[in-house]
Each structure stands twice: as structure tokens, then as C-alpha cells.
Design a protein around this motif. Structure first.
Motif, short mmCIF file in Angstrom:
data_model
loop_
_atom_site.label_atom_id
_atom_site.label_comp_id
_atom_site.label_asym_id
_atom_site.label_seq_id
_atom_site.Cartn_x
_atom_site.Cartn_y
_atom_site.Cartn_z
N THR A 110 10.63 -1.66 7.95
CA THR A 110 9.23 -1.59 7.56
C THR A 110 8.56 -2.95 7.69
O THR A 110 7.42 -3.08 8.16
N PRO A 133 0.82 -1.20 0.00
CA PRO A 133 0.00 0.00 0.00
C PRO A 133 0.87 1.26 0.00
O PRO A 133 2.03 1.21 0.41
N LEU A 154 1.61 3.22 9.42
CA LEU A 154 1.36 2.15 8.46
C LEU A 154 0.01 2.29 7.78
O LEU A 154 -0.20 1.74 6.68
N GLU A 155 -0.93 2.97 8.42
CA GLU A 155 -2.26 3.06 7.84
C GLU A 155 -2.34 4.23 6.87
O GLU A 155 -1.79 5.30 7.12
N PRO A 156 -3.02 4.02 5.71
CA PRO A 156 -3.17 5.13 4.75
C PRO A 156 -3.96 6.26 5.37
O PRO A 156 -4.92 6.06 6.11
N GLN A 157 -3.55 7.46 5.07
CA GLN A 157 -4.22 8.65 5.59
C GLN A 157 -5.42 9.00 4.71
O GLN A 157 -5.36 8.92 3.48
N ALA A 174 1.19 3.77 1.90
CA ALA A 174 1.83 4.13 3.17
C ALA A 174 3.10 3.33 3.39
O ALA A 174 4.13 3.86 3.80
N GLU A 197 1.17 2.56 18.93
CA GLU A 197 0.08 3.22 18.21
C GLU A 197 0.64 4.19 17.17
O GLU A 197 0.07 4.35 16.08
N THR A 213 5.40 -4.10 10.12
CA THR A 213 4.23 -4.77 9.56
C THR A 213 3.94 -6.06 10.31
O THR A 213 2.78 -6.37 10.62
N ALA A 242 2.06 -6.43 14.21
CA ALA A 242 0.66 -6.19 14.54
C ALA A 242 0.24 -7.07 15.70
O ALA A 242 -0.78 -6.83 16.35
N THR A 301 1.46 2.19 14.16
CA THR A 301 0.24 1.78 13.46
C THR A 301 -0.31 2.91 12.62
O THR A 301 -0.76 2.72 11.47
N GLN A 302 -0.27 4.13 13.13
CA GLN A 302 -0.74 5.29 12.37
C GLN A 302 0.12 5.52 11.14
O GLN A 302 -0.39 5.92 10.08
#
Length: 320
Positions: A256, A241, A316-319, A243, A310, A260, A263, A313-314
Motif C-alpha cells: 500500500t 484515508p 487509492l481514491e475514496p469512492q 480507502a 490508473e 501511495t 504517484a 489510482t482508482q
């Protein structure tokens, strides 16, 4: 050709799952050398095939995997996930009569013309190790995650519905019929090859590189084995993805990948195994990630468990 696997009551109780680095390496080479494979693997093939250009044993490898695959290349794992070194040691120790019979059958020569195993197996094992390091090990972390997830799913089916439910969902070419397992072939459906488990049981091996087909060892020395296509292979070679792709130039591919994987809480040894790097390298990368506030570590006795924070996690997540 259809293959019929005959069970006893004892062998039904000995159905188990395993992963095989050696088996996946052989199947990967079959694709890269142009003798098999599916279009789903093409993104991986484009990057991996050039890496084999300097392999000096390519003629030997091609000769052995161009047609029907010899059983000695697929020793049945004695544990759930043996190391590549352990599997290669089993390969090097292949019994002479078995080796000569399989070698002769694959090359279409009289058995008495087959070479001594000492003249072939050390070269073959060394070549497979080199090829594994080049084309499988760099992607093993992601591959293993797919294979482990598949085993987890199948194990739940086995617990909930028993072996009949397990085989019913394993693959469309596999059927449980009156205490016997039938794997239907595509070329000569009216002929049947019989495999007797002999009380040794059956080992089920989810596979990335045999996808989407089923493979059966027709000449087992101990347990029978089936390689079946793992669920999720179709997504395995998709690009990360946005991110994740953006983090790689900043953190590096290994860090990276660590974030991943984290989690869920994992030990240093588990991370090293999944990513195919040494525990000391994992510790070094984790130290840097902890310093950046992206990983936290908790100790339980002698075991250290790592988990991403956290903040990680932010990242790694798409904005949106």
C-alpha cells in the motif's frame, strides 16, 4: 537566549539543505523519554514508546538528552541525505576534546571527570541504531516525504527571492538582520550567543521531531546548522484515508505504501530509500503489484522507472 549567526560573503553562498536520520532519531528519543515534544506527536508516541522498554542503554540516553543536547549528537551532514550508518560513523569518530567538553557541560561535571570517548561512543552509537530501527525507520517513508516537500518549497523561495526571502519565511523566531541571522530565544532574550560560520556556510535541516521549535548548534566544528519545523508535520500522524486503511489488510502495509509513493515515477533504489526496506524487497513487491495490473515499469537505459496504473489510482481514491 538569542543566537546570532555571523556570515561572510562566502558563507552566504554556501547555504544548503540536508536531512539527518541521526538528528531525527535523537529528537524522537527526547520526546519518547519524556523530556520534550509537542502534543501533535502524541499519536506516534503512544505506539512508539512501548517499543523502547527493553533498550538496555536507556540510562545513558536519558543522561545525554534530558537537558541541553550535546553537539556531538548532531554532526552536520556532508551530503543532502547521508545514511544512518554514515552518520553513526561520524559520531563514533568524535574528537576527544570536543566530546569531553560537551559531555561535561551536559552532565554538569568538571571536564576532567568526563569519560574517554571510547567508553561511551560505541555504546551510544549502537543504542541509537537500535532505537532508530524501532521507532523512526518504520515511519521514515512518510516522514521523508514531508521533509522533502518542505525542502522543495524552500528551494523555490530561495531561487525566487534569495536568502533574505528564505529566512523571512523559515520561522517566526528567525530574522535576517544586516547580513546576520538572528534566532531569538524564549528564556533570556537580552543575552546573545554568537556563532561564526567561518566561511563553512549554513546547513538548514527541516525537522519532524523538533517541531514546532527551532534548534541551533551553538558549538559547530564546521558549518553552522539550524533545525527548523517542517511544514506538514501536523498532518503526519493522522490515520490514513478510509480507502488506504481498507487496502492495508488486503495488500499489506508495504505494498500500500508503494502504491501511495508511486504517484510519480520512481526507481527501485528511491523506493527502497523512502520506505526503509531493501531494493530486493521492493522488487519482489513490485513484481506482485505488476502482476495485479497495479504498477507499470519502463526502462530508460539501465534505470527502471515504476508508476502506479490508473486502476491503482482508482483503488487509492475514496469512492463517492
Amino acid at each position: 537566549m538569542a543566537v546570532e549567526i555571523r556570515f561572510t560573503a562566502a558563507s552566504v553562498a554556501r547555504v544548503r539543505f540536508a536531512l539527518s536520520l541521526l538528528g531525527e532519531t535523537v529528537l524522537a528519543l527526547r520526546i519518547l523519554l519524556g523530556t520534550g515534544g509537542h502534543a501533535v506527536h502524541e499519536p506516534w508516541v503512544r505506539g512508539a514508546r512501548p517499543l523502547l522498554a527493553d533498550e538496555r542503554e536507556l540510562p545513558l540516553l536519558r543522561a545525554l538528552i534530558a537537558g541541553p543536547l550535546p553537539s556531538f549528537l548532531f554532526p552536520v551532514p556532508q551530503e543532502r541525505l547521508p545514511s544512518m550508518a554514515a552518520e553513526l560513523e561520524v559520531l563514533r569518530a568524535t574528537e576527544e576534546v570536543f566530546f569531553r567538553r560537551e559531555y561535561a557541560a551536559v552532565l554538569g561535571i568538571p571536564q576532567e571527570e568526563a569519560p574517554e570517548p571510547e567508553a561511551v561512543l560505541p555504546r551510544l552509537a549502537a543504542a541509537l541504531h537500535r532505537c532508530h530501527e524501532l521507532v523512526v525507520a518504520p515511519r521514515w517513508g512518510r516522514m521523508r516525504a514531508v521533509l522533502e516537500a518542505d525542502i522543495g518549497r524552500r528551494a523555490l523561495t530561495l531561487v525566487d527571492g534569495g536568502v533574505q526571502a528564505l529566512f523571512a519565511e523559515l520561522h517566526r523566531d528567525i530574522a535576517w538582520d544586516g547580513g546576520q541571522l538572528v534566532v531569538h530565544g524564549r528564556r533570556t532574550p537580552h543575552s546573545v550567543w554568537t556563532v561564526d560560520t567561518g566561511g563553512h556556510g549554513l546547513v538548514l535541516l527541516p525537522s519532524v521531531f523538533n517541531w514546532p521549535h527551532v534548534g541551533v548548534d551553538k558549538s559547530p566544528l564546521t558549518a553552522a546548522s539550524i533545525r527548523y519545523p517542517a511544514v506538514g508535520v501536523g498532518l503526519l500522524w493522522e490515520p490514513p484515508p478510509p480507502a488506504l486503511a481498507g487496502l492495508v489488510p488486503v495488500l499489506g502495509r508495504t505494498r500500500t505504501a508503494l502504491l501511495t509513493a508511486l504517484a510519480e515515477p520512481l526507481t527501485t533504489a528511491t523506493l527502497a530509500d523512502r520506505l526503509g526496506i531493501t531494493p530486493s524487497a521492493v522488487s519482489q513487491h513490485l513484481g506482485a503489484l505488476r502482476g495485479a495490473g497495479l504498477v507499470t515499469t519502463q526502462r530508460r537505459g539501465r534505470t527502471a522507472l515504476h508508476l502506479r496504473t490508473e486502476r491503482a489510482t482508482q483503488l487509492l481514491e475514496p469512492q463517492v
